[in-house]
Motif scaffolding. Structure first.
Motif: not given
Ligand SMILES: N[C@@H](CCC(=O)N[C@@H](CS)C(=O)NCC(=O)O)C(=O)O
Length: 202
Positions: A190-193, A195-196
Motif C-alpha cells: 500500500q505504500r507509495e514506494s 506502488a511506484r
C-alpha cells in the motif's frame, strides 16, 4: 546518484524502495542484464543489477552492499537498527529474502529453456528453497522477530521477494497458510514506494 537496474528485478526494487522511502533523489538507468547488448558490466563486472553510481563517481554493487551504503548516508528513516546484533539479524533476514529472489529467478530462467532441456529436479530444488524460506519468514512473524507493520530492510526485502513470486507466478500458492506473510505484503504494497516500483504488467 544513478541506479542502474531493470524494472522487473526484485533486487533493484528493494534499492528503489529504500531510496524512495528516504527521499533520496536518483536517476534510474534502465538496463536489461539478460539482453546481449547491455551496459551493466561497465558498472558491475558481474553483469548484474542493481548497481549504484554516486555523484562522487563511486560505484556500488550487490544489493546488500548498496543497502548498507545508503544506510551510511545517515538519512532517516533508519532501515537497520543501530545495535550491532539487531542489525545483523535484519541483514540475515534480508539475505533470506534475497535467497528467495535468487531461487525464483533461477526457476524463471530454467522454465525459459526449451522444454526438453528443463530439469524437473532443478525446479524442485529451487521450489524447496523458496518454501523453506517462506516458512522461516512466517515463523519470524509468528514469534515477533519481524512485525507486519515495521518498515525496515528486512520487511522491504521480504515484500520485494513475494512481490516477485507474484509477478512471475512462481510458487503461486505461497500465500496459503502463511497469513502473516500475506499481511506484511499487503501492508507494504500500500505504500507509495511499492506502488511506484511495481513491475510492468506485460
Ligand atoms: N546478489 C545480487 C543479485 C542480483 C541479480 O541476480 N540480478 C539479476 C537481475 S534480477 C541480474 O542482473 N542477472 C544478470 C546475470 O545474472 O547475468 C544482488 O543482490 O544485487
Amino acid at each position: 546518484m544513478k541506479l542502474i537496474g531493470s524494472y522487473t528485478s526484485p533486487f533493484v526494487r528493494k534499492i528503489s524502495v529504500l531510496l524512495l522511502e528516504k527521499g533520496i533523489t536518483f536517476e534510474f538507468v534502465n538496463e536489461q542484464p539478460y539482453n546481449a547488448e547491455n551496459g551493466v558490466a561497465q558498472y558491475n563486472p558481474l553483469g548484474k543489477v542493481p548497481a549504484l553510481l554516486t555523484d562522487d563517481g563511486e560505484c556500488w554493487f550487490d544489493s546488500p552492499i548498496i543497502a548498507e551504503y545508503i544506510e551510511l548516508l545517515g538519512i532517516a528513516p533508519a532501515m537497520v537498527p543501530r545495535e550491532p546484533k539487531a542489525a545483523l539479524t535484519v541483514r540475515q533476514i534480508e539475505a533470506l529474502a534475497d535467497g528467495i529472489m535468487d531461487a525464483a529467478l533461477a526457476s524463471v530462467r530454467e522454465q525459459a529453456r526449451p522444454a526438453a532441456q528443463q530439469s524437473e529436479t532443478e525446479l524442485l530444488r529451487q521450489r524447496e528453497k523458496i518454501n523453506r524460506s517462506l516458512d522461516r519468514c512466517e515463523q519470524l512473524l509468528e514469534d515477533g522477530s519481524v512485525k507486519t507493520d515495521t518498515l525496515n530492510l528486512a520487511t522491504i526485502a521480504i515484500a520485494c521477494a513475494v512481490g516477485y513470486l507474484n509477478f512471475r507466478h512462481v510458487s503461486p500458492g505461497w500465500c496459503v497458510e502463511r497469513p502473516l506473510l500475506v499481511k506484511l505484503a499487503e501492508t507494504l504494497f500500500q505504500r507509495e514506494s511499492f506502488a511506484r516500483t511495481e513491475p510492468p504488467k506485460a
